[in-house]
Design an enzyme around this catalytic site. Sequence first.
Site, PDB file in Angstrom:
ATOM      1  N   ASP A   1      86.791  34.351  28.280  1.00 39.93           N
ATOM      2  CA  ASP A   1      85.576  34.372  27.458  1.00 39.93           C
ATOM      3  C   ASP A   1      85.899  34.764  26.010  1.00 39.93           C
ATOM      4  O   ASP A   1      86.860  35.476  25.755  1.00 39.93           O
ATOM      5  CB  ASP A   1      84.592  35.381  28.067  1.00 39.93           C
ATOM      6  CG  ASP A   1      83.161  35.143  27.599  1.00 39.93           C
ATOM      7  OD1 ASP A   1      82.886  34.091  26.989  1.00 39.93           O
ATOM      8  OD2 ASP A   1      82.315  36.025  27.837  1.00 39.93           O
TER       9      ASP A   1
ATOM     10  N   ASN B   1      77.659  25.516  32.224  1.00 41.83           N
ATOM     11  CA  ASN B   1      78.089  25.175  30.859  1.00 41.83           C
ATOM     12  C   ASN B   1      77.584  23.813  30.372  1.00 41.83           C
ATOM     13  O   ASN B   1      77.640  23.520  29.176  1.00 41.83           O
ATOM     14  CB  ASN B   1      79.623  25.218  30.724  1.00 41.83           C
ATOM     15  CG  ASN B   1      80.178  26.629  30.655  1.00 41.83           C
ATOM     16  OD1 ASN B   1      81.295  26.901  31.096  1.00 41.83           O
ATOM     17  ND2 ASN B   1      79.406  27.562  30.103  1.00 41.83           N
TER      18      ASN B   1
END
Length: 264
Positions: free
Chosen positions: A40, A88
């Site tokens: 991330d 996503n």
Amino acid sequence: MWRKIFGVGKRGTADTEENLSPHLAVDRESMPRHIAIVMDGNGRWAKAQGRSRSAGHEAGAHTLKSIVRAASNMGIEVLTVYAFSTENWKRPHREVDFLLNLFDSFLEQEIAEIHAQNVRMRFLGRRDRFTDRFLRRMEDTEERTGPNTGMRFNLAANYGSQDEILRAVRSVAVRVAAGEITPEEIDETFFSNVLDTAGDPPVDLFIRTSGDLRLSNFLLWQSAYAELYFTETHWPDFTPEELARAIEEFAGRSRRFGGLDPEK
Ligand code: FPP
């Protein structure tokens, strides 16, 4: 038995692997077998540098390359990274396209080296939304590296743990309905082997970069007893040296798996 975790950068290059301490030693039995990483912070890294999110993802791809090499050299059995979640797709179309193209060129450029490292690569997640070109690339990669006997490198793309568990449950339900298996045969080992990670040991060390403290639907079944390592470092700045630190920290933890600490 003690083993050293060495840096693997080429001498005289600025590769981050170069910085990895050759003095770091971890008891072989204390090494994690399976490491999972939520990569991330590409966007935050880019923002902090006044650069585009795409530049952040490109830098993230560079980091991934060095971490795969380092983990393989450290003797890690399985490395699983979260590249793209089932959620996503909600990102802007342009970013999704950029990421999928980046994955494709990563595979195109890195496959030879991954193969040369004797790494076996496979993909976790649903395959129903990718282009034919990318699907072929995934299949070719799995086929080519399938016989390799070194580290297993799983790339989770269009992956969500709840989705994986539901797909597995449905496949088992079909087999029960067909009379192939009985409900009693479904134990932890059986179920682990119908997940995308079939054959892999459970996650020992779960790493998340960039400061958020959550699991984000990644390997929920597999991480039941994982040790968690959260770091503020954005993924593009994550180095083999920090991976080694995470492993050292892991090695120092007391894992009780629901039992009692034998030393207390
Ligand atoms: C999280 O950063 C990262 C992703 C959603 C994609 C992961 C992709 C890479 C690490 C690029 C390289 C991967 C491969 C397979 C070549 P973010 O965009 O969520 O960052 P932010 O939370 O700071 O916005």
